[in-house]
Design a protein around this motif. Structure first.
Motif, PDB file in Angstrom:
ATOM      1  N   GLN A 264      -1.700 -22.881   4.062  1.00  0.00           N
ATOM      2  CA  GLN A 264      -3.273 -22.290   4.990  1.00  0.00           C
ATOM      3  C   GLN A 264      -4.718 -22.898   4.479  1.00  0.00           C
ATOM      4  OE1 GLN A 264      -3.349 -20.040   7.747  1.00  0.00           O
ATOM      5  NE2 GLN A 264      -5.885 -21.315   8.316  1.00  0.00           N
ATOM      6  N   TRP A 265      -5.507 -24.002   4.906  1.00  0.00           N
ATOM      7  CA  TRP A 265      -6.464 -24.062   4.565  1.00  0.00           C
ATOM      8  C   TRP A 265      -7.476 -23.362   5.225  1.00  0.00           C
ATOM      9  CZ3 TRP A 265      -6.157 -27.673   0.385  1.00  0.00           C
ATOM     10  CH2 TRP A 265      -5.187 -28.112   0.038  1.00  0.00           C
ATOM     11  N   GLU A 266      -8.834 -24.159   4.799  1.00  0.00           N
ATOM     12  CA  GLU A 266      -9.871 -23.299   5.108  1.00  0.00           C
ATOM     13  C   GLU A 266      -9.973 -23.817   6.489  1.00  0.00           C
ATOM     14  OE1 GLU A 266     -15.127 -21.919   4.490  1.00  0.00           O
ATOM     15  OE2 GLU A 266     -13.690 -22.448   2.733  1.00  0.00           O
TER      16      GLU A 266
ATOM     17  N   LEU B 133      -5.280 -28.139  11.436  1.00  0.00           N
ATOM     18  CA  LEU B 133      -6.358 -29.164  10.799  1.00  0.00           C
ATOM     19  C   LEU B 133      -6.867 -29.819  11.655  1.00  0.00           C
ATOM     20  CD1 LEU B 133      -4.733 -29.406   7.257  1.00  0.00           C
ATOM     21  CD2 LEU B 133      -6.635 -27.841   7.295  1.00  0.00           C
TER      22      LEU B 133
ATOM     23  N   ASP C  10     -10.229 -30.543  -2.476  1.00  0.00           N
ATOM     24  CA  ASP C  10      -8.612 -30.216  -2.470  1.00  0.00           C
ATOM     25  C   ASP C  10      -7.736 -31.885  -2.670  1.00  0.00           C
ATOM     26  OD1 ASP C  10      -9.895 -28.922  -0.087  1.00  0.00           O
ATOM     27  OD2 ASP C  10      -9.964 -30.580   1.474  1.00  0.00           O
TER      28      ASP C  10
ATOM     29  N   GLY D  26     -12.397 -30.428   4.996  1.00  0.00           N
ATOM     30  CA  GLY D  26     -10.673 -30.171   4.654  1.00  0.00           C
ATOM     31  C   GLY D  26      -9.531 -31.227   4.811  1.00  0.00           C
TER      32      GLY D  26
END
Length: 442
Positions: free
Chosen positions: A331-333, A6, A83, A64
């Protein structure tokens, strides 16, 4: 292929967040407020400044969650409303509320509480809490017992306030603690200030989390008193419901009760703050009294006054930092959040965002009676599957308290912060400095 991490805040931006957001919140007291620090925050408008810092940082890192550049600890802050909703919706897995900081703080007085429990035991303890607190019902099944307690204690404090001419915070708090002890343990505990003093002492230690050793002797004595109350529970109390409730292995009922005492404390703060706003906002007071005068529920269900409490908590969250910790990599975009990473949602930033919220800095209980702000993270009781299980009970008791106060008396702010309905409300409400003038309702 390795997933990208991130985005990470620069060292200066991390310092701004730590010094301007985290530090003032910790100094005010995350477990029990320090009155001098709340007063200082009000004078310097530190909470408004903190929200401004978060906004500035968010503008630089719009996508994010954002990792912070801190030593030892892996830490992220959530800046986007979507988020925040994801983190809350996916708690307790993979975002557990039992973060390292919270466990260190709450272990001072409730080491086996559901809030700092993980895994299967959490399921057992959460189910017990929900059963006892009637989590899914707006009116607790003991409301016919609790509401008269509220009305009796408020009559007494109002009578004294009329004689003296004023109602300071300390007098209200004493009456509030009597309500809490009677609701939780029964009438016999009305004047058991020793029990309250013990939990206050331990909560003050909890403000220091890792930095202060646990008073194990005091904690044992405190939890033994709770266990004794459960063993001899008075009918009509929450303790009696807890004592009679079926529970699974590892439920540790005595460790679940202190959280009620803890949670009811900031609820009293929210009630007094809401009363102070009503005293200075004639239209809101008129709407509150219209509801009270026309009430047919016996003070059990008061939508506008409940909304007033929620609005007080939106404007001045008693839990400004919602903490989570990842139990596994997420897992984030925009990249990967590592396991054992602290996650911070700073509620005042979302609660006071005038770019997206109507009347963000004004007292507007009506927002809670519509679906206008649905989807926006207004989270006075947290949110998602780990939302506060006592939310409905707190709203019952606090709204009944407001109803008992405003039904027959007028209030004016004699000392404390000036609140003007034509101007934005301050970022910090110093309830400790407020003294309300009280007279019979005209």
């Amino acid at each position: 292929m390795t997933s990208p991490v991130l985005p990470t805040a620069s060292a200066p931006d991390t310092a701004r967040l730590l010094l301007g957001v985290l530090l003032p919140t910790l100094v005010k007291g995350p477990i029990i407020r320090r009155p001098w620090a709340v007063g200082l925050a009000a004078r310097l408008d530190l909470d408004t400044r903190a929200a401004g810092i978060v906004r500035t940082v968010h503008a630089k890192y719009p996508e994010g969650p954002l990792m912070l550049k801190v030593p030892i600890r892996k830490q992220a802050i959530v800046l986007a409303p979507g988020d925040a909703n994801i983190v809350l919706a996916q708690s307790p897995e993979p975002f557990t509320p039992a973060s390292s900081e919270k466990r260190a703080a709450l272990s001072h007085f409730q080491p086996a509480n559901v809030l700092i429990t993980r895994g299967p035991l959490r399921t057992v303890r959460r189910a017990l809490q929900e059963q006892v607190l009637d989590t899914d019902h707006p009116v607790h099944h003991l409301a016919d017992r609790f509401v008269p307690v509220v009305e009796e204690e408020m009559r007494q404090v109002l009578a004294e306030a009329v004689r003296s001419g004023s109602l300071p915070w300390d007098d209200f708090l004493d009456a509030w603690y009597r309500v809490v002890r009677r609701v939780v343990f029964g009438d016999h505990a009305r004047d058991d200030t020793d029990l309250t003093d013990m939990v206050i002492r331990l909560r003050k230690d909890g403000n220091w989390a890792f930095l202060k050793p646990v008073r194990k002797k005091t904690r044992r004595r405190f939890l033994a008193r709770i266990a004794e109350e459960l063993a001899n529970a008075e009918p009509g109390s929450l303790a009696a419901v807890m004592a009679a409730a079926p529970r699974g292995d590892g439920a540790e009922p005595a460790d679940q009760v202190p959280q009620w005492l803890f949670a009811f404390d900031p609820a009293g703060m929210a009630t007094f703050r809401a009363l102070t706003v009503l005293a200075t906002h004639p239209e809101a007071m008129a709407a509150a009294r219209q509801e009270v005068d026309g009430d047919t529920s016996g003070r059990r269900l008061l939508p506008y006054l409940r909304a007033g409490i929620l609005e007080s908590l939106r404007l001045w969250p008693t839990t400004p930092m919602i903490l989570r910790q990842t139990t596994q990599p997420v897992q984030w975009e925009q990249g990967l959040m590592p396991a054992d990473c602290g996650v911070l949602i700073y509620a005042p930033y979302f609660h006071r965002d005038e770019r997206s919220l109507r009347s963000a800095h004004n007292f507007s209980p009506e927002r809670w009676l519509t679906e206008e702000d649905d989807g926006w993270p207004l989270v006075p009781f947290s949110g998602g599957p780990v939302v506060c299980p006592g939310k409905q009970l707190v709203l019952l008791v606090t709204s009944a308290t407001l109803a008992a106060l405003v039904a027959g008396h007028d209030f004016q702010v004699q000392e404390g912060q000036a609140l003007d309905p034509a101007r934005p409300l301050p970022g910090t409400m110093d309830n400790y400095s407020v003294r309300l003038g009280v007279s019979p309702r005209a």
